[in-house]
Design a protein around this motif. Structure first.
Motif, PDB file in Angstrom:
ATOM      1  N   ASN A 188      12.944  15.329  37.215  1.00  0.00           N
ATOM      2  CA  ASN A 188      14.288  14.759  37.098  1.00  0.00           C
ATOM      3  C   ASN A 188      15.340  15.723  37.651  1.00  0.00           C
ATOM      4  OD1 ASN A 188      13.348  12.390  35.921  1.00  0.00           O
ATOM      5  ND2 ASN A 188      13.519  13.197  33.839  1.00  0.00           N
ATOM      6  N   HIS A 189      15.132  17.013  37.394  1.00  0.00           N
ATOM      7  CA  HIS A 189      16.054  18.012  37.946  1.00  0.00           C
ATOM      8  C   HIS A 189      15.993  18.016  39.467  1.00  0.00           C
ATOM      9  CE1 HIS A 189      17.363  22.490  38.349  1.00  0.00           C
ATOM     10  NE2 HIS A 189      18.389  21.684  38.486  1.00  0.00           N
ATOM     11  N   LEU A 190      14.774  17.893  40.013  1.00  0.00           N
ATOM     12  CA  LEU A 190      14.642  17.826  41.467  1.00  0.00           C
ATOM     13  C   LEU A 190      15.369  16.603  42.027  1.00  0.00           C
ATOM     14  CD1 LEU A 190      10.916  18.825  42.163  1.00  0.00           C
ATOM     15  CD2 LEU A 190      12.962  20.207  42.487  1.00  0.00           C
ATOM     16  N   GLU A 191      15.321  15.497  41.303  1.00  0.00           N
ATOM     17  CA  GLU A 191      16.021  14.301  41.766  1.00  0.00           C
ATOM     18  C   GLU A 191      17.532  14.517  41.771  1.00  0.00           C
ATOM     19  OE1 GLU A 191      14.607  11.132  39.284  1.00  0.00           O
ATOM     20  OE2 GLU A 191      12.983  10.648  40.687  1.00  0.00           O
ATOM     21  N   GLU A 192      18.039  15.279  40.800  1.00  0.00           N
ATOM     22  CA  GLU A 192      19.466  15.597  40.785  1.00  0.00           C
ATOM     23  C   GLU A 192      19.849  16.435  42.009  1.00  0.00           C
ATOM     24  OE1 GLU A 192      20.098  17.539  37.090  1.00  0.00           O
ATOM     25  OE2 GLU A 192      19.739  15.745  35.870  1.00  0.00           O
ATOM     26  N   ILE A 193      19.009  17.425  42.316  1.00  0.00           N
ATOM     27  CA  ILE A 193      19.262  18.244  43.514  1.00  0.00           C
ATOM     28  C   ILE A 193      19.178  17.369  44.766  1.00  0.00           C
ATOM     29  CG2 ILE A 193      18.431  20.189  44.889  1.00  0.00           C
ATOM     30  CD1 ILE A 193      17.355  21.439  42.318  1.00  0.00           C
TER      31      ILE A 193
ATOM     32  N   GLU B  30      22.326  15.443  45.300  1.00  0.00           N
ATOM     33  CA  GLU B  30      23.380  16.299  45.864  1.00  0.00           C
ATOM     34  C   GLU B  30      23.164  16.500  47.354  1.00  0.00           C
ATOM     35  OE1 GLU B  30      24.786  19.801  43.702  1.00  0.00           O
ATOM     36  OE2 GLU B  30      23.379  19.261  42.096  1.00  0.00           O
ATOM     37  N   MET B  31      21.920  16.711  47.751  1.00  0.00           N
ATOM     38  CA  MET B  31      21.624  16.877  49.172  1.00  0.00           C
ATOM     39  C   MET B  31      21.993  15.625  49.955  1.00  0.00           C
ATOM     40  SD  MET B  31      17.920  18.773  49.235  1.00  0.00           S
ATOM     41  CE  MET B  31      17.761  20.547  49.015  1.00  0.00           C
ATOM     42  N   ALA B  32      21.602  14.460  49.421  1.00  0.00           N
ATOM     43  CA  ALA B  32      21.892  13.206  50.108  1.00  0.00           C
ATOM     44  C   ALA B  32      23.401  12.993  50.238  1.00  0.00           C
ATOM     45  CB  ALA B  32      21.258  12.037  49.359  1.00  0.00           C
TER      46      ALA B  32
ATOM     47  N   LEU C  34      14.561  13.666  53.237  1.00  0.00           N
ATOM     48  CA  LEU C  34      15.019  13.226  51.912  1.00  0.00           C
ATOM     49  C   LEU C  34      14.244  11.992  51.445  1.00  0.00           C
ATOM     50  CD1 LEU C  34      18.898  13.691  52.261  1.00  0.00           C
ATOM     51  CD2 LEU C  34      17.319  15.064  50.893  1.00  0.00           C
ATOM     52  N   THR C  35      13.956  11.099  52.375  1.00  0.00           N
ATOM     53  CA  THR C  35      13.185   9.895  52.018  1.00  0.00           C
ATOM     54  C   THR C  35      11.777  10.260  51.562  1.00  0.00           C
ATOM     55  OG1 THR C  35      14.437   8.551  53.595  1.00  0.00           O
ATOM     56  CG2 THR C  35      12.317   7.683  52.859  1.00  0.00           C
ATOM     57  N   ARG C  36      11.136  11.174  52.297  1.00  0.00           N
ATOM     58  CA  ARG C  36       9.784  11.584  51.914  1.00  0.00           C
ATOM     59  C   ARG C  36       9.792  12.337  50.583  1.00  0.00           C
ATOM     60  NH1 ARG C  36       8.588  12.397  57.680  1.00  0.00           N
ATOM     61  NH2 ARG C  36       9.231  14.576  57.512  1.00  0.00           N
ATOM     62  N   LEU C  37      10.810  13.162  50.371  1.00  0.00           N
ATOM     63  CA  LEU C  37      10.906  13.868  49.099  1.00  0.00           C
ATOM     64  C   LEU C  37      10.987  12.891  47.933  1.00  0.00           C
ATOM     65  CD1 LEU C  37      13.299  16.928  49.638  1.00  0.00           C
ATOM     66  CD2 LEU C  37      10.961  16.978  48.781  1.00  0.00           C
ATOM     67  N   TYR C  38      11.829  11.891  48.071  1.00  0.00           N
ATOM     68  CA  TYR C  38      11.966  10.906  46.986  1.00  0.00           C
ATOM     69  C   TYR C  38      10.648  10.178  46.747  1.00  0.00           C
ATOM     70  CZ  TYR C  38      13.997   7.370  43.994  1.00  0.00           C
ATOM     71  OH  TYR C  38      14.276   6.549  42.916  1.00  0.00           O
TER      72      TYR C  38
ATOM     73  N   THR D 268      26.077  25.293  51.343  1.00  0.00           N
ATOM     74  CA  THR D 268      25.785  24.606  50.078  1.00  0.00           C
ATOM     75  C   THR D 268      24.408  23.956  50.107  1.00  0.00           C
ATOM     76  OG1 THR D 268      28.156  24.143  49.856  1.00  0.00           O
ATOM     77  CG2 THR D 268      26.663  22.953  48.392  1.00  0.00           C
ATOM     78  N   LEU D 269      24.080  23.356  51.245  1.00  0.00           N
ATOM     79  CA  LEU D 269      22.748  22.749  51.383  1.00  0.00           C
ATOM     80  C   LEU D 269      21.656  23.802  51.346  1.00  0.00           C
ATOM     81  CD1 LEU D 269      22.893  19.820  53.969  1.00  0.00           C
ATOM     82  CD2 LEU D 269      21.932  19.772  51.668  1.00  0.00           C
ATOM     83  N   VAL D 270      21.899  24.942  51.960  1.00  0.00           N
ATOM     84  CA  VAL D 270      20.914  26.028  51.928  1.00  0.00           C
ATOM     85  C   VAL D 270      20.668  26.483  50.499  1.00  0.00           C
ATOM     86  CG1 VAL D 270      20.481  28.420  52.619  1.00  0.00           C
ATOM     87  CG2 VAL D 270      21.429  26.798  54.271  1.00  0.00           C
ATOM     88  N   ASN D 271      21.729  26.610  49.737  1.00  0.00           N
ATOM     89  CA  ASN D 271      21.583  27.011  48.335  1.00  0.00           C
ATOM     90  C   ASN D 271      20.817  25.963  47.528  1.00  0.00           C
ATOM     91  OD1 ASN D 271      22.965  29.422  48.712  1.00  0.00           O
ATOM     92  ND2 ASN D 271      24.960  28.518  48.235  1.00  0.00           N
ATOM     93  N   LEU D 272      21.050  24.706  47.827  1.00  0.00           N
ATOM     94  CA  LEU D 272      20.324  23.639  47.130  1.00  0.00           C
ATOM     95  C   LEU D 272      18.829  23.675  47.458  1.00  0.00           C
ATOM     96  CD1 LEU D 272      22.816  20.634  47.430  1.00  0.00           C
ATOM     97  CD2 LEU D 272      22.186  21.873  45.348  1.00  0.00           C
ATOM     98  N   THR D 273      18.494  23.972  48.720  1.00  0.00           N
ATOM     99  CA  THR D 273      17.072  24.075  49.072  1.00  0.00           C
ATOM    100  C   THR D 273      16.421  25.247  48.343  1.00  0.00           C
ATOM    101  OG1 THR D 273      17.565  25.433  51.019  1.00  0.00           O
ATOM    102  CG2 THR D 273      17.429  23.054  51.345  1.00  0.00           C
TER     103      THR D 273
END
Length: 296
Positions: free
Chosen positions: A167-172, A175-177, A227-231, A273-278
């Motif tokens: 669920n935490h990964l989905e939140e991240i 944010e990425m999306a 992002l699609t594959r991650l989901y 910001t995206l780099v930090n999220l990754t």
């Protein structure tokens, strides 16, 4: 339901004047490895007992310990095996003559030799009975049930923790999306401002070339596919955790794929910001990998 690879189970029962105890413990292992320790004259049943364990457990090292002892001390009296004593003494004399080895066997040495003292009862006859086979199956099944209960309880806690982390990964991921479209627009503004500052009137500003540069950048940093594959991987992980099938190896594969997609996003995006999220996602994936390594 997910199962942990660690657990412990014990049971005991009475048979033929014996108390037979069964201990089964399991720890992490990439494959299913079953190690049995039991009285030597019962090893004829080893394959049968191993198959019984493998019917319950798909991954992990499983140690099965079967012990027997007389339920009544009066029945455990031992008798001297005189033929074994004669054989040992004869062999000792031959060694002394042929190799010139000195020394004599003491009483305590003889009594410590295998087979010198035997139980009154005919243990081999007992071991060959159909009743003993059924008893061993029943006793092992009792300890396996206790083991599986413990593995199921711990597996439930692990699955709940993994679902929370997913669920935490989905939140991240969300944010990425949300940031993905911002990357191109902010780059366009920064580039336009830089060209404006550099333009001293000596060269014309060509809007179509500027648009081509933006199109190339937008294509290069596009992360929609990742992002699609991650989901999709998130949903597959949840399905695996809720399935009754062993989850460990499937989760290991999915975690590798999620790491690959995250690395690709990190290499594509040109936005802090995206780099930090990754980096946050990779740290969470590492925690998931460590927990998933404990699942069957």
């Amino acid at each position: 339901m997910s199962f942990s690879m660690t657990g412990y189970g014990q049971s005991s029962l009475q048979f033929g004047g014996y108390k037979i105890t069964f201990e089964v413990k399991s720890v992490n292992n990439r494959y299913c490895e079953v190690v049995l320790r039991m009285p030597r004259d019962w090893t004829v049943y080893e394959d049968m007992l191993r198959r019984q364990v493998q019917a319950h457990i798909k991954r992990g090292r499983v140690d099965v310990i079967i012990n027997r002892e007389h339920a009544d001390e009066a029945d455990s009296a031992q008798v001297l095996n005189r033929s074994a004593v004669r054989s040992y003494l004869k062999s000792a004399q031959q060694l002394s003559r042929e190799f010139g080895i000195g020394g004599e066997l003491q009483l305590r040495d003889i009594l410590a030799l295998p087979g010198v003292m035997e139980l009154k009862e005919d243990v081999h006859a007992l071991a060959s009975s159909q009743d003993l086979k059924d008893t061993l199956e029943q006793g092992l099944n009792g300890s396996l049930e206790a083991l599986m209960d413990m593995r199921a309880r711990e597996g439930g806690f692990l699955a709940a923790d993994l679902l929370g982390r997913l669920n935490h990964l989905e939140e991240i991921h969300a944010e990425m999306a949300g940031l993905a479209p911002v990357v191109v627009s902010e780059y366009r503004e920064r580039l336009r401002q830089r060209l404006t500052l550099l333009n001293d009137g000596t060269f014309p500003f060509e809007e179509h070339k500027f648009g081509m540069e933006m199109a190339i950048f937008a294509d290069r940093c596009n992360i929609d596919e990742e992002l699609t594959r991650l989901y999709s991987h998130f949903e597959q992980c949840k399905a695996v955790l809720k399935s009754s099938e062993p989850a460990g190896r499937k989760l290991d594969f999915l975690i590798q794929e999620m790491n690959r997609e995250t690395n690709t996003i990190g290499s594509k995006c040109n936005y802090l910001t995206l780099v930090n999220l990754t980096l946050d996602m990779k740290a969470e994936l590492e925690k998931i990998r460590e927990q998933a390594a404990n699942l069957e």
